[in-house]
Design a protein around this motif. Structure first.
Motif, PDB file in Angstrom:
ATOM      1  N   GLN A  22      28.733  44.764  49.047  1.00 59.25           N
ATOM      2  CA  GLN A  22      29.636  44.500  47.918  1.00 59.25           C
ATOM      3  C   GLN A  22      29.971  45.786  47.174  1.00 59.25           C
ATOM      4  O   GLN A  22      31.122  45.991  46.764  1.00 59.25           O
ATOM      5  N   PRO A  73      29.502  42.144  39.878  1.00 64.16           N
ATOM      6  CA  PRO A  73      28.765  41.437  38.821  1.00 64.16           C
ATOM      7  C   PRO A  73      27.254  41.410  39.066  1.00 64.16           C
ATOM      8  O   PRO A  73      26.809  41.281  40.204  1.00 64.16           O
ATOM      9  N   VAL A  76      25.703  37.567  36.060  1.00 63.33           N
ATOM     10  CA  VAL A  76      26.705  36.794  35.322  1.00 63.33           C
ATOM     11  C   VAL A  76      28.076  37.354  35.652  1.00 63.33           C
ATOM     12  O   VAL A  76      28.210  38.495  36.056  1.00 63.33           O
ATOM     13  N   SER A  77      29.111  36.535  35.444  1.00 68.87           N
ATOM     14  CA  SER A  77      30.463  36.987  35.776  1.00 68.87           C
ATOM     15  C   SER A  77      31.005  38.011  34.778  1.00 68.87           C
ATOM     16  O   SER A  77      31.816  38.848  35.127  1.00 68.87           O
ATOM     17  N   GLU A  78      30.553  37.929  33.540  1.00 63.24           N
ATOM     18  CA  GLU A  78      30.999  38.851  32.496  1.00 63.24           C
ATOM     19  C   GLU A  78      29.806  39.640  31.964  1.00 63.24           C
ATOM     20  O   GLU A  78      28.845  39.037  31.486  1.00 63.24           O
ATOM     21  N   ARG A  81      27.908  38.724  28.801  1.00 63.25           N
ATOM     22  CA  ARG A  81      27.038  37.542  28.765  1.00 63.25           C
ATOM     23  C   ARG A  81      25.586  37.863  29.097  1.00 63.25           C
ATOM     24  O   ARG A  81      24.706  37.011  28.959  1.00 63.25           O
TER      25      ARG A  81
END
Length: 111
Positions: A22, A73, A76-78, A81
């Protein structure tokens, strides 16, 4: 004195390879060279290559920094967070005992 060879579970090895892949994919999509990303992290190109191959001996902080810099990531996606997630974990941990001890086995004296 022999050197201990550490073995990792298949799940761990595959997760390392996935994370490395990734990072490599995101770096290439951002049109960053290995030298560019390695320079931003403060590591050598060869260390970045180990990260991208999913090598288990690379310091986890370096892997996370590489992922963060290319936008992969982490948990979490953000990124904003993460703090809330840390607080949730700390709240749960506060409810549990400080230490976990092995259960004592009962003495079986039935002869």
């Amino acid at each position: 004195m022999g050197t201990h060879i550490r073995t990792y579970s298949r799940t761990t090895r595959e997760a390392l390879i996935l994370m490395g892949g990734q990072i490599r994919l995101a770096r290439k999509q951002r049109k960053m060279s290995e030298a560019d990303l390695a320079g931003r992290i403060g590591i050598s190109r060869s260390t970045l290559q180990l990260i991208e191959k999913g090598h288990a001996k690379v310091e986890i902080g370096l892997v996370f920094e590489a992922a963060t810099l290319v936008g992969v990531p982490l948990f979490v996606s953000e990124p904003s967070r993460l703090t809330a997630q840390i607080e949730r974990i700390e709240d749960k941990l506060a409810l549990l005992p400080q230490a976990v001890r092995r259960r004592r086995s009962e003495v079986k004296d039935d002869f």
